[in-house]
Design a protein around this motif. Structure first.
Motif, PDB file in Angstrom:
ATOM      1  N   SER A 198      11.006   2.756   5.270  1.00 18.83           N
ATOM      2  CA  SER A 198      10.695   2.000   6.483  1.00 18.83           C
ATOM      3  C   SER A 198       9.404   1.190   6.323  1.00 18.83           C
ATOM      4  CB  SER A 198      10.618   2.928   7.702  1.00 18.83           C
ATOM      5  OG  SER A 198       9.481   3.731   7.590  1.00 18.83           O
ATOM      6  N   LYS A 199       8.532   1.601   5.403  1.00 24.00           N
ATOM      7  CA  LYS A 199       7.300   0.834   5.164  1.00 24.00           C
ATOM      8  C   LYS A 199       7.469  -0.168   4.031  1.00 24.00           C
ATOM      9  CE  LYS A 199       3.992   3.298   7.435  1.00 24.00           C
ATOM     10  NZ  LYS A 199       2.623   3.308   7.722  1.00 24.00           N
ATOM     11  N   GLY A 200       8.628  -0.121   3.376  1.00 26.89           N
ATOM     12  CA  GLY A 200       8.886  -1.053   2.280  1.00 26.89           C
ATOM     13  C   GLY A 200       8.045  -0.771   1.050  1.00 26.89           C
ATOM     14  N   VAL A 201       7.689   0.532   0.837  1.00 32.17           N
ATOM     15  CA  VAL A 201       6.904   0.889  -0.353  1.00 32.17           C
ATOM     16  C   VAL A 201       7.689   1.906  -1.183  1.00 32.17           C
ATOM     17  CG1 VAL A 201       4.675   0.476   0.776  1.00 32.17           C
ATOM     18  CG2 VAL A 201       5.674   2.774   0.821  1.00 32.17           C
ATOM     19  N   ALA A 202       7.245   2.107  -2.430  1.00 31.50           N
ATOM     20  CA  ALA A 202       7.920   3.095  -3.294  1.00 31.50           C
ATOM     21  C   ALA A 202       7.522   4.494  -2.847  1.00 31.50           C
ATOM     22  CB  ALA A 202       7.519   2.861  -4.744  1.00 31.50           C
ATOM     23  N   GLU A 204      11.686  15.968   1.139  1.00 30.43           N
ATOM     24  CA  GLU A 204      11.865  14.837   0.225  1.00 30.43           C
ATOM     25  C   GLU A 204      12.558  13.682   0.931  1.00 30.43           C
ATOM     26  OE1 GLU A 204      11.957  17.536  -3.856  1.00 30.43           O
ATOM     27  OE2 GLU A 204      13.857  16.918  -2.930  1.00 30.43           O
ATOM     28  N   GLU A 205      13.552  14.036   1.748  1.00 35.17           N
ATOM     29  CA  GLU A 205      14.302  13.007   2.474  1.00 35.17           C
ATOM     30  C   GLU A 205      13.410  12.312   3.516  1.00 35.17           C
ATOM     31  OE1 GLU A 205      16.928  11.351   2.150  1.00 35.17           O
ATOM     32  OE2 GLU A 205      16.732  10.380   4.119  1.00 35.17           O
ATOM     33  N   ALA A 206      12.589  13.083   4.230  1.00 40.35           N
ATOM     34  CA  ALA A 206      11.725  12.503   5.271  1.00 40.35           C
ATOM     35  C   ALA A 206      10.698  11.552   4.650  1.00 40.35           C
ATOM     36  CB  ALA A 206      11.021  13.619   6.044  1.00 40.35           C
ATOM     37  N   ILE A 207      10.168  11.941   3.493  1.00 39.50           N
ATOM     38  CA  ILE A 207       9.167  11.082   2.844  1.00 39.50           C
ATOM     39  C   ILE A 207       9.834   9.822   2.283  1.00 39.50           C
ATOM     40  CG2 ILE A 207       7.511  10.938   0.931  1.00 39.50           C
ATOM     41  CD1 ILE A 207       6.848  13.902   1.472  1.00 39.50           C
ATOM     42  N   ALA A 208      11.020   9.997   1.709  1.00 38.75           N
ATOM     43  CA  ALA A 208      11.749   8.826   1.193  1.00 38.75           C
ATOM     44  C   ALA A 208      12.058   7.863   2.333  1.00 38.75           C
ATOM     45  CB  ALA A 208      13.033   9.282   0.507  1.00 38.75           C
ATOM     46  N   SER A 209      12.440   8.409   3.469  1.00 38.77           N
ATOM     47  CA  SER A 209      12.778   7.567   4.615  1.00 38.77           C
ATOM     48  C   SER A 209      11.542   6.833   5.136  1.00 38.77           C
ATOM     49  CB  SER A 209      13.425   8.458   5.680  1.00 38.77           C
ATOM     50  OG  SER A 209      13.170   7.993   6.948  1.00 38.77           O
ATOM     51  N   MET A 266       0.838  -1.202   0.000  1.00 37.49           N
ATOM     52  CA  MET A 266       0.000   0.000   0.000  1.00 37.49           C
ATOM     53  C   MET A 266       0.878   1.260   0.000  1.00 37.49           C
ATOM     54  SD  MET A 266      -3.133   0.639   2.625  1.00 37.49           S
ATOM     55  CE  MET A 266      -2.793   2.139   3.480  1.00 37.49           C
ATOM     56  N   PRO A 267       0.576   2.213  -0.895  1.00 36.39           N
ATOM     57  CA  PRO A 267       1.420   3.420  -0.932  1.00 36.39           C
ATOM     58  C   PRO A 267       1.267   4.228   0.344  1.00 36.39           C
ATOM     59  CG  PRO A 267      -0.501   3.664  -2.369  1.00 36.39           C
ATOM     60  CD  PRO A 267      -0.551   2.266  -1.823  1.00 36.39           C
ATOM     61  N   LEU A 268       2.116   5.228   0.497  1.00 32.70           N
ATOM     62  CA  LEU A 268       2.030   6.086   1.694  1.00 32.70           C
ATOM     63  C   LEU A 268       0.696   6.816   1.714  1.00 32.70           C
ATOM     64  CD1 LEU A 268       5.585   7.743   1.869  1.00 32.70           C
ATOM     65  CD2 LEU A 268       4.733   5.762   3.142  1.00 32.70           C
ATOM     66  N   THR A 269       0.131   6.933   2.916  1.00 34.24           N
ATOM     67  CA  THR A 269      -1.152   7.633   3.064  1.00 34.24           C
ATOM     68  C   THR A 269      -0.889   9.092   3.449  1.00 34.24           C
ATOM     69  OG1 THR A 269      -1.228   7.142   5.400  1.00 34.24           O
ATOM     70  CG2 THR A 269      -2.256   5.519   3.921  1.00 34.24           C
ATOM     71  N   LYS A 270      -1.969   9.849   3.483  1.00 35.30           N
ATOM     72  CA  LYS A 270      -1.873  11.254   3.913  1.00 35.30           C
ATOM     73  C   LYS A 270      -1.309  11.326   5.349  1.00 35.30           C
ATOM     74  CE  LYS A 270      -4.662  15.341   4.476  1.00 35.30           C
ATOM     75  NZ  LYS A 270      -5.875  16.067   4.235  1.00 35.30           N
ATOM     76  N   GLU A 271      -1.758  10.361   6.186  1.00 35.70           N
ATOM     77  CA  GLU A 271      -1.277  10.344   7.576  1.00 35.70           C
ATOM     78  C   GLU A 271       0.230  10.084   7.623  1.00 35.70           C
ATOM     79  OE1 GLU A 271      -4.182   8.833   6.568  1.00 35.70           O
ATOM     80  OE2 GLU A 271      -5.251  10.543   7.438  1.00 35.70           O
TER      81      GLU A 271
END
Ligand code: ADP
Length: 369
Positions: A71-75, A62-67, A1-6
């Protein structure tokens, strides 16, 4: 599942504004978060359009979102960051002010004349306006106003609407000066109470409208006008202009102490005429470059940058074409942009750290009214 708004909000809550040392969510700078499969749009509201930290904030987000994605194992999503800016007012209860539509009043002072105080005032005002802020310039140097020349106001008529002065709208700013209201060839001699009255009238009876920053060019030294200003308006802080020489530093130190005594925070010291740039591009250290910066360090004040001695700056001041300072030689334009960003950043820091409180003055023999 991709990253959510939360997930994105969580990532943003781990990104600090580098100047304000608090995270973007706590600072209420996050205005929009949208995520749609592999794309995210993030709206960030900076605390000033002259923010020096925009690129750093962008890369940290950008770095915080990539990190977070790692950690969630998603793109990680494709990220678009949309920056807007709104200059904030003082965080706490706003002191009563006779100019409620002006968010920040910034005094520009110097220990003595000729160090480039008016030059710095004009370029600070024009530079902040170029970056997107609404800016006013009040020529408070009622003994020797240079603003009519520096802004090229000679051919423009002064305008009055009812009881109010209409400021000159020039070079992207609004400006008022006593120099356009009196005979330019007459010596301007003001007794203390008259100086107080003249300054008060210029400051309060001008139709400023909504302003982010009102820059006040003060007379040199430690006389009546700074005192009047500090009594009249809640100041966000003072900028002190100093040349590098030892003798200039001694005067600047007195100016700093005066503002501190008046309860006005000093935003920092600008080193003007820091070095000379020749036509060959070579930098010559005429007056002892770094002297004012060293003074700032000794007094534990921020250094607001160094402006070189540059022929273009003098020429554009004499010609009343300040915008040309920002579009000509890079050494000059960059130093002026840098000055504007540092001042805006110090205002944001003072505002969001809750340092802005109106001083309560009790001055023996001070004029009222
Ligand atoms: P002050 O307001 O401190 O009396 P001004 O801003 O009027 O000083 O500057 C005095 C003179 O020096 C003006 O002619 C101005 O154009 C010139 N000047 C100031 N700073 C510089 C600089 N960095 N490079 C070249 N000329 C300068």
């Amino acid at each position: 599942m991709p990253l959510t708004k939360e997930d994105l909000m969580d990532a943003l809550s781990r990104v600090n504004d580098p100047d304000l040392h608090k995270d973007l969510v706590t600072l209420k700078m996050v205005k929009d978060v949208r995520v749609d499969a592999d794309a995210a749009v993030i709206g960030i509201e900076l605390t000033t359009p002259a923010c020096p930290m925009k690129d750093k904030i962008r890369s940290d987000i950008e770095e915080a979102i990539a990190s977070s994605a790692r950690s969630k194992g998603v793109a990680a999503p494709r990220i678009t960051i949309e920056f807007t800016a709104r200059v904030r007012e003082s965080a706490g209860a706003r002191p009563t002010t006779p100019l409620p539509s002006v968010k920040h009043v910034i005094a520009v002072g110097a220990g003595k004349g000729g160090v480039g105080k008016s030059t710095v005032s004009v370029n600070l005002a024009v530079g902040l306006a170029r970056m997107g802020a609404s800016v006013g310039l009040l020529d408070g140097d009622i003994y020797g106003p240079s603003i009519p020349t520096m802004l090229g106001l000679d051919a423009l008529p002064a305008a009055i609407k009812g009881e109010m002065l209409v400021p000159f709208s020039v070079h992207g700013i609004k400006a008022i000066t006593i120099g356009k209201l009196v005979d330019p060839d007459k010596a301007l001699i003001w007794r203390g109470p008259m100086a107080h009255g003249a300054f008060k009238q210029l400051a309060l009876q001008t139709e400023w409208g909504a302003l982010d920053y009102l820059i006040v060019d003060l007379p040199p030294g430690t006389g009546d006008v700074p005192l009047t200003l500090a009594q009249l308006l809640p100041l966000s802080g003072a900028v002190i202009v100093c040349t590098p020489q030892r003798v200039a530093q001694d005067d600047a130190r007195r100016a700093v102490r005066m503002f501190q005594q008046l309860g006005v925070g000093v935003l920092g010291i600008v080193e003007n005429m820091s070095y000379f740039v020749g036509n060959d591009g070579v930098e010559y250290d005429l007056f002892g470059r770094g002297g004012a910066e060293a003074l700032a360090a000794t007094m534990e004040l921020p250094s607001l940058g160094a402006v070189p001695i540059h022929m273009e700056l003098r020429r554009n001041s004499d010609a009343g074409t300040p915008l040309a300072n920002f579009t000509g030689t890079a050494a000059l334009s960059q130093s002026l942009d840098d000055l504007c960003r540092r001042v805006a950043s110090q205002i944001s820091i003072a505002t969001l750290s809750g340092q802005l409180v109106q001083p309560t003055l009790s001055v023996i023999g001070a004029q009222k009214g």
